[in-house]
Design a protein around this motif. Structure first.
Motif, mmCIF file in Angstrom:
data_model
loop_
_atom_site.group_PDB
_atom_site.id
_atom_site.type_symbol
_atom_site.label_atom_id
_atom_site.label_comp_id
_atom_site.label_asym_id
_atom_site.label_seq_id
_atom_site.Cartn_x
_atom_site.Cartn_y
_atom_site.Cartn_z
ATOM 1 N N ARG A 372 0.815 -1.212 0.000
ATOM 2 C CA ARG A 372 0.000 0.000 0.000
ATOM 3 C C ARG A 372 0.851 1.266 0.000
ATOM 4 O O ARG A 372 0.556 2.224 -0.708
ATOM 5 C CB ARG A 372 -0.921 0.031 1.223
ATOM 6 C CG ARG A 372 -1.912 1.191 1.147
ATOM 7 C CD ARG A 372 -2.886 1.206 2.295
ATOM 8 N NE ARG A 372 -3.951 2.158 2.015
ATOM 9 C CZ ARG A 372 -4.582 2.852 2.939
ATOM 10 N NH1 ARG A 372 -4.273 2.692 4.217
ATOM 11 N NH2 ARG A 372 -5.536 3.695 2.609
ATOM 12 N N PRO A 385 2.774 6.482 -2.380
ATOM 13 C CA PRO A 385 1.763 5.577 -2.940
ATOM 14 C C PRO A 385 2.264 4.951 -4.234
ATOM 15 O O PRO A 385 3.318 5.347 -4.761
ATOM 16 C CB PRO A 385 0.598 6.522 -3.203
ATOM 17 C CG PRO A 385 1.270 7.808 -3.574
ATOM 18 C CD PRO A 385 2.498 7.890 -2.716
ATOM 19 N N GLU A 386 1.517 4.014 -4.789
ATOM 20 C CA GLU A 386 1.972 3.297 -5.985
ATOM 21 C C GLU A 386 2.260 4.227 -7.152
ATOM 22 O O GLU A 386 3.146 3.959 -7.965
ATOM 23 C CB GLU A 386 0.943 2.243 -6.407
ATOM 24 C CG GLU A 386 1.442 1.390 -7.556
ATOM 25 C CD GLU A 386 0.511 0.253 -7.927
ATOM 26 O OE1 GLU A 386 0.898 -0.571 -8.782
ATOM 27 O OE2 GLU A 386 -0.602 0.189 -7.369
ATOM 28 N N ASP A 414 1.813 -3.126 3.919
ATOM 29 C CA ASP A 414 0.797 -3.742 3.056
ATOM 30 C C ASP A 414 -0.536 -3.019 3.204
ATOM 31 O O ASP A 414 -0.637 -1.977 3.867
ATOM 32 C CB ASP A 414 0.681 -5.252 3.312
ATOM 33 C CG ASP A 414 0.003 -5.606 4.634
ATOM 34 O OD1 ASP A 414 -0.548 -4.706 5.302
ATOM 35 O OD2 ASP A 414 0.013 -6.802 5.000
ATOM 36 N N ASP A 415 -1.592 -3.559 2.563
ATOM 37 C CA ASP A 415 -2.866 -2.840 2.488
ATOM 38 C C ASP A 415 -3.668 -2.845 3.785
ATOM 39 O O ASP A 415 -4.768 -2.304 3.836
ATOM 40 C CB ASP A 415 -3.721 -3.376 1.337
ATOM 41 C CG ASP A 415 -4.092 -4.842 1.520
ATOM 42 O OD1 ASP A 415 -3.580 -5.488 2.470
ATOM 43 O OD2 ASP A 415 -4.877 -5.358 0.708
ATOM 44 N N PHE A 498 -3.506 9.276 1.270
ATOM 45 C CA PHE A 498 -4.380 8.313 1.952
ATOM 46 C C PHE A 498 -5.421 9.045 2.806
ATOM 47 O O PHE A 498 -5.534 8.795 4.013
ATOM 48 C CB PHE A 498 -3.535 7.356 2.814
ATOM 49 C CG PHE A 498 -2.390 6.731 2.074
ATOM 50 C CD1 PHE A 498 -2.593 5.630 1.250
ATOM 51 C CD2 PHE A 498 -1.105 7.263 2.170
ATOM 52 C CE1 PHE A 498 -1.541 5.061 0.550
ATOM 53 C CE2 PHE A 498 -0.044 6.701 1.481
ATOM 54 C CZ PHE A 498 -0.263 5.601 0.656
ATOM 55 N N ASP A 501 -8.055 7.447 5.343
ATOM 56 C CA ASP A 501 -7.625 6.915 6.633
ATOM 57 C C ASP A 501 -7.835 7.917 7.765
ATOM 58 O O ASP A 501 -7.783 7.539 8.943
ATOM 59 C CB ASP A 501 -6.142 6.519 6.580
ATOM 60 C CG ASP A 501 -5.906 5.261 5.763
ATOM 61 O OD1 ASP A 501 -6.676 5.026 4.821
ATOM 62 O OD2 ASP A 501 -4.956 4.513 6.054
#
Length: 515
Positions: A372, A385-386, A414-415, A498, A501
């Protein structure tokens, strides 16, 4: 056949001593080497055979009898067989300069070091003037590997030119490696300590310093032991002390244990601690290069910076320049940690992308879940981020996306990671580790934790978001050092990439608006 089993901290934590004892119980006395950096294979048992140096890993004590049996017939049949160590894909595709000797033999054996071209850089330096050495470092393009990426040669030139003739100058190695996910300094000191010692001697010759100190993280007992053994042997062989190798040059070196505080990794706070004071940040100017340790001109460099010096002096500035891209020359020690399948250290020329590092070398997450976020540069680094993973690992490229390479540490999430919690941790980390000298860092981080808590609890959310951004501005531009100045990096990146979140969670743990 010669057997090698590492004695570095990671291998010891994974049972290397038990493996060594098991070898001794069957009549084999192994060489206690340093790690190659492939931590996912540790303890890695290497065996020098007439067909090359092969590896087995990760090995436990109970595996030794079957490995010994396999060596007498067909080692490739053993389930832990890794083939020739130099051909393991993770290792083979690296460009190793600083770590070229790591794992090849006993790290404190002077004969082993010299057989692998050790002290050739020093021998070349002894034939040069201080200015000629400084020019080599400048021409190499080497930048500080401690985080700020300041050109090493420019710093050395300043110290070279500072002070009156004959004034005391110092070389200080910042080995207080405190960033999360970093262990490159430790691996140099545990796998090839003479490389650091040689670099510090050359630095002393370059700027006219006769005394050096390694300020070592107190949580590194293995490095402490090996460094002191190496220094004692270097003194006995006349590579340290007076009249080095008959040159008339002098350089003394000592290890000093750190104060156990993250802030002492900041160079001026480190100098205060080294002087026996509380580790608090100094206002700059004056720079340490002008008024450093005990008020005298001082080179303060990171372990990796000083360790690269012997390579530059041995192979030449042009050879080092051939690696890298743009203004980022040479190689970068990349450390893979966090939720990663194949953690360890890799050394590559600048320019490899973050995605290549994490996916090709790291092989994705240890949990098997999608990645993630990736944090680069320690606890003060941005969360990427990606969409940003194809950024080349280059100082300027990372600066362009409001991120930093820092010491080269990479921590993978991770996610399942809660990025609001990670942003809060960044602020809380600053609360705990701030030296307390300046208000933006000391008070701003406390207020930052409170504001994030209010945002997540949906208390006057919009106004508190504005307040958090304004608080980050104050910390970034008003703090005395990078501790407070860079704490906003992970916070802002988490907010930008994000945002969900930071929404109020329902009873099932989902953020509002996710349904």
């Amino acid at each position: 056949m010669t057997f090698y089993i590492p004695q570095d901290t990671t291998a010891l934590a994974l049972g290397a001593d038990a493996v060594a004892s098991a070898l001794q119980s069957v009549g084999i006395e192994p060489v206690r080497s340093g790690s190659r950096g492939m931590f996912w294979l540790e303890p890695l048992l290497e065996v020098e055979t007439n067909k090359g140096r092969i590896g087995f890993g990760p090995v436990t004590a109970k595996d030794i009898p079957s490995i010994v049996d396999a060596l007498e017939s067909d080692p490739a049949r053993h389930t832990l067989y890794q083939g020739e160590v130099a051909d393991i894909p993770y290792f083979k595709s690296q460009q190793r300069l600083t770590y070229s000797r790591a794992g090849l033999g006993d790290p404190v054996c002077l004969d082993n070091y010299q057989a692998l071209n050790g002290f050739k850089g020093l021998n070349n330096a002894l034939k040069m003037t201080g200015q000629q050495i400084v020019d080599q470092v400048k021409d190499s393009g080497l930048r500080g590997r401690g985080g700020a990426a300041f050109p090493a040669g420019i710093k050395w030139q300043t110290v070279h030119d500072a002070g009156k003739d004959g004034c005391q100058k110092y070389i200080v190695c910042n080995a207080d490696e405190g960033d999360s996910g970093t262990f490159a300094d430790r691996l140099v000191m545990e796998a090839d300590p003479y490389q650091l010692i040689e670099g510090m001697i050359v630095a002393g010759l370059a700027v006219g310093a006769t005394q050096g100190y390694i300020y070592l993280r107190s949580e590194y007992p293995v490095a402490h032991k090996l460094l002191n053994i190496a220094i004692d042997r270097a003194i006995a062989a006349n590579f340290l002390g007076e009249n080095i190798q008959g040159s008339g040059k002098t350089f003394y070196l000592e290890v000093r244990l750190g104060a156990g505080a993250y802030i002492c990794g900041e160079e001026t706070s480190l100098l205060e601690s080294l002087e026996g004071k509380r580790g608090m940040v100094r206002a700059k100017p004056p720079l340490p290069a002008i008024e450093g340790l005990f008020g005298m001109p001082t080179v303060v460099n990171n372990v990796l910076t000083l360790a690269a010096i012997s390579t530059i002096l041995e192979q030449g500035a042009d050879s080092y320049q051939n690696f890298g891209m743009g203004r980022s020359r040479g190689t970068l020690a990349i450390q893979l940690a966090g939720n990663i399948k194949r953690g360890g250290l890799i050394e590559l020329a600048f320019g490899v992308t973050l995605r290549e590092v994490v996916e090709d070398y790291g092989q994705g997450t240890y949990s098997g879940r999608p990645i993630r976020a990736i944090q680069v540069g320690g606890p003060l680094g941005a969360f990427l981020p990606e969409s940003q993973w194809d950024t080349p690992m280059d100082y300027e490229a990372f600066a362009a996306i409001k991120a930093m390479i820092g010491h080269g540490g990479i921590v993978v999430f991770d996610d399942t990671a809660d990025m609001a919690a990670q942003a809060r941790f960044a602020m809380e980390f600053c609360v705990v580790e701030s030296c307390g000298k300046c208000t933006p860092c000391r008070i701003g981080s406390v207020r930052g934790v409170e504001v994030i808590d209010r945002i997540v609890a949906n208390e006057n959310r919009d106004n508190n978001l504005i307040l958090l951004h304004e608080l980050c501005d104050t910390m970034e531009f008003g703090s005395l050092c990078a501790m407070g100045g860079m704490t906003p990096y992970p916070v802002r990146s988490a907010l930008a990439h994000f945002p969900n979140d930071f929404l109020l969670r329902d009873a099932a743990g989902a953020a509002q608006g996710e349904h």
